[in-house]
Scaffold this motif. Sequence first.
Motif, short mmCIF file in Angstrom:
data_model
loop_
_atom_site.label_atom_id
_atom_site.label_comp_id
_atom_site.label_asym_id
_atom_site.label_seq_id
_atom_site.Cartn_x
_atom_site.Cartn_y
_atom_site.Cartn_z
N ASP A 168 0.92 -1.68 -0.10
CA ASP A 168 0.13 0.16 -0.03
C ASP A 168 0.99 1.05 0.25
N HIS B 127 -0.10 3.85 -2.43
CA HIS B 127 -0.48 4.97 -2.70
C HIS B 127 0.23 5.83 -3.66
N ASP C 31 -0.42 -2.17 -4.22
CA ASP C 31 -1.80 -0.77 -3.96
C ASP C 31 -0.51 0.01 -4.39
N HIS D 74 -6.21 -0.73 -5.93
CA HIS D 74 -6.47 -0.09 -6.57
C HIS D 74 -5.20 0.13 -7.72
N HIS E 243 -2.63 -9.11 -1.91
CA HIS E 243 -2.87 -8.27 -1.60
C HIS E 243 -3.88 -8.14 -0.15
N HIS F 164 -3.77 -4.45 2.11
CA HIS F 164 -5.15 -3.70 2.08
C HIS F 164 -6.05 -2.84 2.99
N HIS G 96 -4.71 -1.75 5.68
CA HIS G 96 -2.90 -0.45 6.07
C HIS G 96 -3.50 -0.55 7.85
ZN ZN Z 1 -4.80 0.05 -0.40
#
Ligand code: ZN
Length: 233
Positions: A8, A10, A36, A63, A115, A149, A151
């Motif tokens: 993650d 991002h 992600d 994502h 994930h 996923h 977080h």
């Molecule tokens: Zn995420």
Amino acid sequence: MRFAIISDIHSNLEALTAALEVIDAQSVDEIVCLGDIVGYGANPNECVALIRERCTIVVKGNHDAATLDLSVADGFSENARIAAQWTAKSLSTESKNFLMMLPLVATKDDVLFVHASPVDPPDWNYIFSVFDAMEAFKAFSQRICFIGHSHAPGVFSEKGRMGRITKDDRFIINVGSIGQPRDGNPLLSFGIFDTDAWSYKNFRGDYDRATAAEKIMNAGLPRALAERLYEGL
Ligand code: ZN
């Protein structure tokens, strides 16, 4: 073997760069990314390039999937959907091609990497509770499953024990998020797993969130996506 496991990101280049610095000081053999890579932040192409260069195993996140197929973002919150649309427009063909070929799951020895959840990976289920974890243990055969996923970093034991990981038990381990922690702690989160010692350690670290937040604002992305980096929510 010592694995650093990150998830993650991002599109938060400042957090990813800071995490890699800590990882490089930890004499790690390989880096695994649980997906992600993009969504929410302002540096999707830079993050894809770094992950591609530094990670030996990479799996796809929801994502990542959403930027390739915006219908995946239908179930997202409004800000997440806006970010997915922005990311889809900003990603280079090269970045998109890399995300497209990512698998949903990967295995290494007796470890599974996914994930969201080993339960129907393309459904992107969340593992928040012990009950979610109990369901998920039935969906894989390896001794450890690493996930991201939600977080929120955490360790679930099949036998319901607390404390360190042991060889006579199975575990689902959430390594937390590099680019957008949501456990009320704004520090970036990742894990290091040692296959010889069979030990796992969660790492938290600071990064230049002011720059990451400013880039989100300058890109015209929702202000809330910048503010949450300070709150860890
Ligand atoms: Zn995420």
